[in-house]
Design a protein around this motif. Structure first.
Motif, mmCIF file in Angstrom:
data_model
loop_
_atom_site.group_PDB
_atom_site.id
_atom_site.type_symbol
_atom_site.label_atom_id
_atom_site.label_comp_id
_atom_site.label_asym_id
_atom_site.label_seq_id
_atom_site.Cartn_x
_atom_site.Cartn_y
_atom_site.Cartn_z
ATOM 1 N N ALA A 136 0.840 -1.201 0.000
ATOM 2 C CA ALA A 136 0.000 0.000 0.000
ATOM 3 C C ALA A 136 0.871 1.246 0.000
ATOM 4 O O ALA A 136 0.584 2.235 -0.701
ATOM 5 N N ALA A 158 2.309 1.744 -3.450
ATOM 6 C CA ALA A 158 1.281 2.217 -4.366
ATOM 7 C C ALA A 158 1.019 3.712 -4.149
ATOM 8 O O ALA A 158 0.845 4.482 -5.114
ATOM 9 N N TRP A 187 -7.269 2.253 -2.753
ATOM 10 C CA TRP A 187 -6.407 1.089 -3.017
ATOM 11 C C TRP A 187 -7.020 -0.149 -2.366
ATOM 12 O O TRP A 187 -7.143 -0.208 -1.140
#
Length: 611
Positions: A501, A504, A561
């Motif tokens: 995460a 990203a 996400w």
């Protein structure tokens, strides 16, 4: 008593006998029974038989076995009264006579024999022998000389035939001229290569006939003594192709005298010259690539070098655009009008025609002719710029997807020769390797100067840009601002959702920053969650704060996400050049300290240190 008349007659007979006895030829008188009645002194000398021994005897009794032809001739003359001539050519073996010398018996005496019956005598036959030894010897000598000359002539004829055969079969070009350079003969290879027969060129000047551009060794006047060194020249073959010929010249004549004629021997070294020229071109391209020359400069050099290799041709590099159109990216030998009009004459049908050949990597040949209406604009373009067609060769990269291609525009020939095809294919392959190497180097440089996760500049590139801006600022009094950004709450995001995460979010933030900043600005990721932005041309703090506030909003924007809303804030430290420092380290330290001041002040704000 003998009458006076009989005495006179007897005296006359004795005088005649005495005369016959001393003449330089043999004389024999034979009666009807073939017996000797007279035998002169010449016969005594050359036969070794005296007159007393010979009188009353036949010839076969005197000499033993004699030729049948002689005995028959004697019998016919004595008994049948028939004259006969026996010659040495027809009857070489007659009487065994020999020439007498002081030392004894000499060599055989060659003679002819005349047998003639005497009409006014009582059946006597005159046999006269003539010495023809000297004539026979002269004849034999002449015959021997004739045979020698015949053998010499035969040998010379055989040698000439052999030389003619060699000259007709060897691949070398052979030209024989006089000392004024006028052609006397050429061999078959020369006829085939030039397209002229020997009859057509005989008497023509060598310079004019072959249009040889490097026959500087020829002189306008007659040749003297010195032979020229071997030299290389270019000439056009019967097929219209340019040939490279290496000539050697040999003068022929007597030592110390001006030569009688000259022999030019030419060896076709076209393939060797072409191979050398191609190797030189490949070496030049590799040297340029090794030296790090820009692709445009290398491609321009390749185009011009190919034009020298492919005579009467123009060469360009065409590029596929994103709109599936062809445009000239490199064409130093082409007119601007041609490049512009070529880019305008694009259609979907062109792509459908070219694509199969380009994907297979094959050389495609197009001729400037055709009656279809769709080809009329292309034919007009070719006619306006004196082009006979177009040869296209794709330049494939490692993915085998043609991004560019060589375009060769011939002025005269419509189809390339085998050598020209080979040159185009080899240079296209080498060019593909050079371009791919350049892309790899650019990729390596990019990876060395950029952060692999966000695509932003890394610390090294930031330092380069910062030093460049400082030098420019000192030189031109050009100000700039530095923003030091640190994410607030990023560690908690990683701990809560994991590093995937966090990665990203960083990647998305990098894209946002690149999208919203100017091309002249530099945004770098210098740590895990630290970023530095260099704002070119920012002269005051208000402008810098305005940009920093927009970045705060950009950072705090939520990222969706995997069903989670990822969000952080940021603290920004601000420094201005040259007020807050005139060196890279000083400015970075100032901005870094200001960032820590922002964190200490409650985070999510912008701070510039004072004093």
């Amino acid at each position: 008593m003998m009458s006076e008349q009989d005495a006179a007659k007897l005296h006359s007979t004795r005088l005649a006998m005495s005369t016959l006895d001393h003449i330089e030829s043999g004389v024999i008188l034979l009666d009807r029974q073939r017996r000797v009645r007279f035998w002169n002194h010449w016969l005594e000398q050359h036969s070794g038989i005296g007159a007393g021994e010979a009188i009353g005897r036949r010839l076969e009794q005197l000499f033993g076995e004699l030729p049948t032809v002689l005995l028959d001739a004697v019998r016919d003359a004595c008994e049948l009264r028939l004259s006969r001539l026996l010659s040495h050519q027809l009857h070489p073996q007659l009487l065994p006579l020999r020439r007498q010398t002081a030392a004894g018996v000499g060599s055989p005496l060659f003679h002819s024999m005349l047998l003639r019956p005497l009409a006014e005598t009582e059946g006597l036959t005159l046999v006269q022998l003539h010495d023809i030894t000297n004539a026979v010897r002269r004849e034999r000598h002449l015959r021997d000389k004739e045979q020698v000359l015949r053998r010499v002539h035969q040998r010379l004829s055989e040698e000439k035939q052999f030389i003619d055969t060699v000259l007709k079969t060897i691949s070398a070009l052979v030209v024989v001229t006089d000392t004024y350079g006028r052609i006397l003969s050429i061999n078959r290879s020369c006829e085939q290569q030039t397209g002229f027969s020997e009859e057509e060129v005989r008497g023509q000047p060598l310079k004019v006939l072959f249009s040889i551009d490097l026959f500087n060794n020829l002189v306008d006047g007659p040749w003297q003594y010195e032979e020229p060194r071997p030299f290389v020249c270019r000439m056009q073959s019967a097929a219209g192709e340019q040939m490279h010929i290496r000539w050697t010249v040999k003068s022929v004549g007597e030592p110390g005298q001006p030569p009688r004629y000259l022999i030019y021997t030419g060896q076709d070294i076209t393939e060797r010259e072409r191979a050398d020229a191609l190797l030189r071109l490949e070496r030049e391209i590799l040297e340029m690539a090794t030296a790090g020359e820009q692709p445009d400069k290398t491609l321009n050099h390749i185009c011009l070098a190919l034009e020298r290799q492919l005579e009467q041709c123009r060469v360009a590099v065409l590029q596929w655009t994103e709109e599936d159109r062809l445009q000239v990216s490199n064409g130093p030998g082409l007119a601007e009008d041609f490049c512009r009009r070529l880019g305008e004459l694009q259609s979907g049908s062109l792509l459908s025609i070219l694509l199969p050949g380009l994907q297979s990597g094959q050389l495609q040949v197009f001729v400037a002719e055709g009656s279809a209406p769709r080809w009329r604009p292309w034919l007009a373009l070719a006619q306006d710029h004196d082009m006979a067609g177009c040869w296209l060769m794709p330049i494939h990269d490692s993915s085998h997807a043609p991004q560019s291609l060589f375009a060769v525009f011939p002025r005269q020939r419509t189809h390339p020769s085998a050598h020209e095809q080979m040159v185009i294919q080899r240079i296209a392959h080498l060019t593909a390797l050079i371009l791919e190497r350049h892309l790899q180097q650019e990729r390596i440089r990019y990876l060395a100067l950029h952060d692999p996760l966000t695509g932003l500049a890394n610390r090294s590139l930031l330092n380069e840009q910062l030093l460049r801006s400082i030098h420019r600022g000192r030189r031109e009094q050009h100000p700039f601002a530095l923003l030091f950004i640190d994410l607030d709450g990023f560690k908690a995001l990683n701990d809560t959702h994991g590093h995937d995460a966090g990665d990203a979010f960083l990647a998305a933030l990098g894209h946002r920053l690149k999208t919203n900043l100017r091309a002249t600005d530099c945004c770098a990721r210098t740590g895990g969650d630290e970023f530095v932005v260099l704002l070119e041309g920012v002269a005051d703090e208000d402008t810098a704060r305005h940009v920093a506030e927009s970045l705060l909003r950009l950072v705090s924007t939520t990222l969706e996400w995997n069903g989670h809303a990822l969000q952080v804030s940021a603290s920004i430290g601000l420094a201005l050049y040259p007020e807050d420092g005139d060196g890279a380290d000083a400015l970075l330290t100032r901005a870094d300290n200001a960032m820590y001041g922002a964190k200490a002040g409650g985070k999510g704000c912008i701070v510039r240190l004072r004093g």
